[in-house]
Design a protein around this motif. Structure first.
Motif, PDB file in Angstrom:
ATOM      1  N   ASP B  75     -18.313  43.313  66.274  1.00  0.00           N
ATOM      2  CA  ASP B  75     -19.352  42.761  67.144  1.00  0.00           C
ATOM      3  C   ASP B  75     -20.652  42.512  66.386  1.00  0.00           C
ATOM      4  OD1 ASP B  75     -17.779  42.549  69.308  1.00  0.00           O
ATOM      5  OD2 ASP B  75     -18.613  44.263  70.418  1.00  0.00           O
ATOM      6  N   ALA B  78     -20.194  39.425  64.471  1.00  0.00           N
ATOM      7  CA  ALA B  78     -20.321  38.259  65.349  1.00  0.00           C
ATOM      8  C   ALA B  78     -21.799  37.927  65.557  1.00  0.00           C
ATOM      9  CB  ALA B  78     -19.649  38.544  66.696  1.00  0.00           C
ATOM     10  N   GLU B  79     -22.589  38.970  65.696  1.00  0.00           N
ATOM     11  CA  GLU B  79     -24.027  38.770  65.884  1.00  0.00           C
ATOM     12  C   GLU B  79     -24.648  38.076  64.669  1.00  0.00           C
ATOM     13  OE1 GLU B  79     -26.727  42.209  66.816  1.00  0.00           O
ATOM     14  OE2 GLU B  79     -25.240  42.394  68.433  1.00  0.00           O
ATOM     15  N   ARG B  81     -23.078  36.231  62.421  1.00  0.00           N
ATOM     16  CA  ARG B  81     -22.611  34.841  62.385  1.00  0.00           C
ATOM     17  C   ARG B  81     -23.453  33.991  63.326  1.00  0.00           C
ATOM     18  NH1 ARG B  81     -17.373  37.222  62.532  1.00  0.00           N
ATOM     19  NH2 ARG B  81     -17.087  36.777  64.749  1.00  0.00           N
ATOM     20  N   ASN B  82     -23.723  34.557  64.476  1.00  0.00           N
ATOM     21  CA  ASN B  82     -24.455  33.808  65.482  1.00  0.00           C
ATOM     22  C   ASN B  82     -25.895  33.527  65.035  1.00  0.00           C
ATOM     23  OD1 ASN B  82     -26.033  34.191  68.518  1.00  0.00           O
ATOM     24  ND2 ASN B  82     -24.435  32.658  68.255  1.00  0.00           N
ATOM     25  N   PHE B  87     -21.474  27.165  60.528  1.00  0.00           N
ATOM     26  CA  PHE B  87     -20.220  26.731  59.903  1.00  0.00           C
ATOM     27  C   PHE B  87     -20.002  25.233  60.096  1.00  0.00           C
ATOM     28  CE2 PHE B  87     -19.282  31.198  60.646  1.00  0.00           C
ATOM     29  CZ  PHE B  87     -18.674  31.554  59.458  1.00  0.00           C
ATOM     30  N   LEU B  94     -14.305  20.877  66.835  1.00  0.00           N
ATOM     31  CA  LEU B  94     -15.071  20.711  68.076  1.00  0.00           C
ATOM     32  C   LEU B  94     -14.136  20.997  69.243  1.00  0.00           C
ATOM     33  CD1 LEU B  94     -16.869  17.364  67.168  1.00  0.00           C
ATOM     34  CD2 LEU B  94     -17.727  19.688  66.894  1.00  0.00           C
ATOM     35  N   LEU B  95     -14.714  21.412  70.380  1.00  0.00           N
ATOM     36  CA  LEU B  95     -13.874  21.623  71.572  1.00  0.00           C
ATOM     37  C   LEU B  95     -13.683  20.273  72.256  1.00  0.00           C
ATOM     38  CD1 LEU B  95     -15.255  24.968  72.994  1.00  0.00           C
ATOM     39  CD2 LEU B  95     -13.362  24.545  71.449  1.00  0.00           C
ATOM     40  N   LEU B  98     -15.283  19.207  75.678  1.00  0.00           N
ATOM     41  CA  LEU B  98     -16.733  19.243  75.859  1.00  0.00           C
ATOM     42  C   LEU B  98     -17.376  18.007  75.239  1.00  0.00           C
ATOM     43  CD1 LEU B  98     -17.574  22.973  75.031  1.00  0.00           C
ATOM     44  CD2 LEU B  98     -17.004  21.958  77.226  1.00  0.00           C
ATOM     45  N   MET B 106     -22.957  25.164  72.406  1.00  0.00           N
ATOM     46  CA  MET B 106     -22.073  26.327  72.529  1.00  0.00           C
ATOM     47  C   MET B 106     -22.559  27.590  71.811  1.00  0.00           C
ATOM     48  SD  MET B 106     -19.012  27.760  71.164  1.00  0.00           S
ATOM     49  CE  MET B 106     -17.919  26.543  70.426  1.00  0.00           C
ATOM     50  N   PRO B 107     -22.995  27.484  70.527  1.00  0.00           N
ATOM     51  CA  PRO B 107     -23.424  28.732  69.863  1.00  0.00           C
ATOM     52  C   PRO B 107     -24.610  29.394  70.560  1.00  0.00           C
ATOM     53  CG  PRO B 107     -23.152  26.964  68.270  1.00  0.00           C
ATOM     54  CD  PRO B 107     -23.041  26.335  69.622  1.00  0.00           C
ATOM     55  N   LEU B 109     -24.902  29.840  73.649  1.00  0.00           N
ATOM     56  CA  LEU B 109     -24.441  30.646  74.784  1.00  0.00           C
ATOM     57  C   LEU B 109     -24.323  32.113  74.381  1.00  0.00           C
ATOM     58  CD1 LEU B 109     -21.563  28.397  76.150  1.00  0.00           C
ATOM     59  CD2 LEU B 109     -23.839  28.690  77.091  1.00  0.00           C
ATOM     60  N   TYR B 110     -24.038  32.330  73.093  1.00  0.00           N
ATOM     61  CA  TYR B 110     -23.872  33.703  72.629  1.00  0.00           C
ATOM     62  C   TYR B 110     -25.174  34.115  71.971  1.00  0.00           C
ATOM     63  CZ  TYR B 110     -19.208  32.002  73.454  1.00  0.00           C
ATOM     64  OH  TYR B 110     -18.116  31.441  74.040  1.00  0.00           O
ATOM     65  N   ARG B 116     -31.677  25.742  75.913  1.00  0.00           N
ATOM     66  CA  ARG B 116     -30.447  25.341  75.227  1.00  0.00           C
ATOM     67  C   ARG B 116     -30.320  23.828  75.072  1.00  0.00           C
ATOM     68  NH1 ARG B 116     -27.579  29.377  78.312  1.00  0.00           N
ATOM     69  NH2 ARG B 116     -26.755  27.722  79.609  1.00  0.00           N
ATOM     70  N   ARG B 152     -24.081  21.365  65.395  1.00  0.00           N
ATOM     71  CA  ARG B 152     -23.728  22.648  66.004  1.00  0.00           C
ATOM     72  C   ARG B 152     -24.083  23.801  65.066  1.00  0.00           C
ATOM     73  NH1 ARG B 152     -17.536  23.557  67.272  1.00  0.00           N
ATOM     74  NH2 ARG B 152     -17.496  23.561  65.008  1.00  0.00           N
TER      75      ARG B 152
END
Lengths: 415, 248
Positions: B75, B78-79, B81-82, B87, B94-95, B98, B106-107, B109-110, B116, B152
């Protein structure tokens, strides 16, 4: 991530495969609406059974003869003739039984009743004049049985409405002859129609003096001599005095029968019967609910199945999200909220459909000829919603954990 | 910025141990633009995963902005990375369902993302895609998709931009565009950029080339004249290829 965002993401993920989401939803919809409808029917049947029992009055006690026992084999309650007409009379105005306000013994037998070419088989109930008030059987035409007729074993009969119609059609039966088990009787009255009950029609019976049944229609004799009776209906003046009345009756009868050991009679109240019945019908309702729950369970498995497929399909997405900084908890929440959304949505639609179905079934004759009042109750609806949410959580947690525990590199490499 | 000290990574496949990194020592300063080169199997992907905090080394030390990230929980990684890492992938990642804007958002959101939409729009503007915001990836060309990918990566203002073969799936013109964007970010905004590539002309656009083989660094040198010639030739090729064709 705030709950609203999570919710929005879940909704849009489900939206990408609408047919699949709808079919999964359908499983829960069917389960929940089945639970609600079947429970409503069950409750309705239960209600109509207790209602019909309640119309008999709640301040009644039934004194029945005890069971016979031969070599340890019990013949069941009421299998001996230990109660007599004198026992019944002793309860009337007894100083030992001040709570008793009315006593109506009865002795039943079955018989073939004939008028002209018409005949029917019915219940013959031997009664005393007090039966009319104690059991609430008002006369519609003619008159009820008199004390004199009981005294003289008179061959007179009061007909139930159904019997009267079967034998006499539109003619007035009062004053007409009737043959009961081959013996000539005279019809002196007809009872008001009471309608059906859960235990058969109360109109399909013939009342005659109790002594007449004993001496002329049945062959059962008591050991003590005297007229034996089947059940003594006892009316209690106050409903609150029921328990005391039971004690009083027991005291009187023990004295009369010189009992020191086990009673040769039993006293049950209307409430006892109601309670027993409620227990039985509760089992029935729960059974119905349990069957319906199986479909809910299947719906839950459907959710789990589709969530597992979804996790596999979206492994790459999970990897991307993790690379962008999504934590275990974020992924877990995302998939859990999708599963819960499916189950809760299905639950809500199911409640609506179940409720509508129950309303449509309301008043339809599902139990014999009697219309039942289906009772879709809010508690069942809330329970169904809670259960469906729980199903979503329960069946969603495993796929979600699988998604959350994916390693970002493996997930990103997934094709 | 990045301090690697005797880093090793061993993958275990059943009973067989496969070493992917064998003692890598390296330091990259803030605002550097570095290319990591090597054939497949040279350990450069493993390097990228560890640099990007997607994976932890078996032994050794990795300081990112002075913070030891070797023994952090998933975790915490992950923080990081965020917060710190952007990347850019070879396959864009890409999703598909969306829009470009939602992908860039998206990034955010976390972690605590406010404003945003605004920030995502700014990032898309930086890569020149302000007019393609509401398009889905399938409606964009490869070069455009990769620019969304860069946006992104940019949106969280990372301290390190990691690009894994960012031009691997692109034609030469789009490749030059992407490299130009990365160069611009490095020069104008001082963003640290690490590009993993096996194309010499892409590597030549950076300031420093690190070559790897068999899990070890075999060469670490600044970009020289020879590399620039190579790059110029490639640019020329790209221009010729794009003649009579609308630019991406």
């Amino acid at each position: 991530m705030n709950p609203l965002t999570t919710f929005r993401i879940a909704l849009s993920s489900l939206g990408t495969n609408k047919l699949r989401a709808a079919l999964t939803l359908l499983g829960i919809v069917i389960g929940v609406s089945a639970v609600i409808t079947l429970m409503a029917i069950g409750r309705g049947v239960q209600q109509s059974i207790t209602d019909s029992l309640q119309t008999l009055g709640t301040n009644l006690l039934f004194v029945r003869p005890g069971e016979s026992s031969q070599g340890g084999v019990s013949g069941g309650q009421g299998s001996t003739a230990t109660l007599t007409l004198d026992d019944a009379n002793a309860l009337v105005g007894s100083v030992f039984a001040p709570s008793v306000s009315g006593v109506a013994p009865e002795l039943r037998t079955s018989g073939q009743v004939v008028f002209g070419r018409n005949n029917t088989s019915t219940q013959i109930i031997g009664v005393t004049p007090d039966y009319e008030t104690v059991r609430n059987y008002p006369i519609s035409t003619g008159q009820f049985i008199t004390p004199g007729q009981v005294e003289n074993n008179s061959q007179v009969a009061v007909l139930g409405a159904t019997v009267a119609e079967t034998l006499y059609g539109f003619r007035s039966p009062v004053g007409q002859p009737i043959r009961i088990n081959g013996k000539q009787f005279e019809v002196i009255g007809v009872l008001e129609s009471k309608g059906g009950s859960a235990f058969g029609s109360l109109d399909d019976q013939v009342l005659v003096p109790i002594t007449t049944v004993y001496y002329r229609l049945s062959s059962q004799r008591t050991a003590q001599g005297g007229v034996s009776v089947g059940t003594i209906n006892v009316q209690v003046s106050q409903v609150e005095d029921m328990d005391r009345a039971v004690q009083e009756i027991a005291t009187v009868l023990r004295l009369r029968h010189r009992i020191t050991g086990e009673d040769d009679f039993s006293v049950t109240s209307q409430q006892d019967i109601l309670d027993t019945l409620e227990q039985t019908t509760n089992t029935f309702v729960i059974f119905l609910g349990a069957i319906a729950s199986i479909s809910l369970l299947v719906g839950g498995i459907g959710i789990m199945n589709i969530m597992l497929v979804s996790v596999t399909e979206r492994t790459r997405e999970i990897g991307i999200r993790k690379a962008m900084g999504a934590k275990r908890r974020d992924i877990l929440l995302q998939f859990m909220s999708e599963a819960t959304l499916l189950s809760l949505g299905g639950g809500a639609v199911g409640v609506l459909i179940g409720w509508t179905l129950s309303q449509l079934l309301n008043g339809l004759p599902l139990l014999g000829s009697q219309p039942i009042q289906t009772a879709a109750r809010p508690d069942v609806a809330i329970l169904a919603l809670v259960v469906s949410a729980a199903i979503g959580l329960f069946f969603g947690i495993y796929p979600a954990m699988r998604a959350a525990s994916l390693h970002p590199i493996d997930a990103l490499r997934h094709e | 910025m990045i301090e690697l000290q005797n880093l090793t990574k061993i993958y275990r496949m059943g009973n067989i141990e496969v070493p992917a990194l064998r003692g890598v020592t390296l330091s990259i300063d803030t605002s550097e633009m570095v290319a990591i080169m090597g054939a497949s199997g040279s350990g450069k992907s493993t390097m990228m995963n560890i640099l990007g905090c997607l994976d932890v080394p078996t032994s050794g030390q990795y300081l990112l902005d002075g913070e030891d990230v070797v023994r952090l929980t998933d975790d915490r990684l992950a923080e990081i990375r965020n917060r710190k890492i952007g990347f850019v992938f070879q396959t864009y990642n890409l999703l598909p369902r969306l829009t470009a804007l939602a992908n860039v958002e998206m990034p955010l959101l976390y972690g605590n993302g406010h404003n945003r939409r605004r920030r995502a729009m700014d990032a898309l503007e930086k890569v020149g895609l302000a007019d393609r915001m509401n398009h889905r990836p399938t409606e964009l060309s490869g070069g455009q998709q990769q620019r969304v990918g860069i946006a992104r990566a940019l949106v969280k203002d990372p301290s390190l931009m990691l690009a894994d073969e960012p031009t691997g799936n692109l034609d030469s013109q789009s490749s030059q565009d992407i490299v130009a964007i990365l160069e611009g970010l490095n020069q104008q905004e001082g963003l640290t950029v690490v590009i993993i590539t096996h194309e010499p002309d892409i590597a030549a656009a950076t300031r420093r080339i690190i070559s790897m083989r068999d899990g070890q660094i075999i060469e670490d040198r600044p970009v020289g004249e020879a590399d620039h010639n190579l790059e110029a030739a490639s640019l020329e090729r790209a221009e010729r290829a794009s003649n009579g064709r609308p630019t991406v």
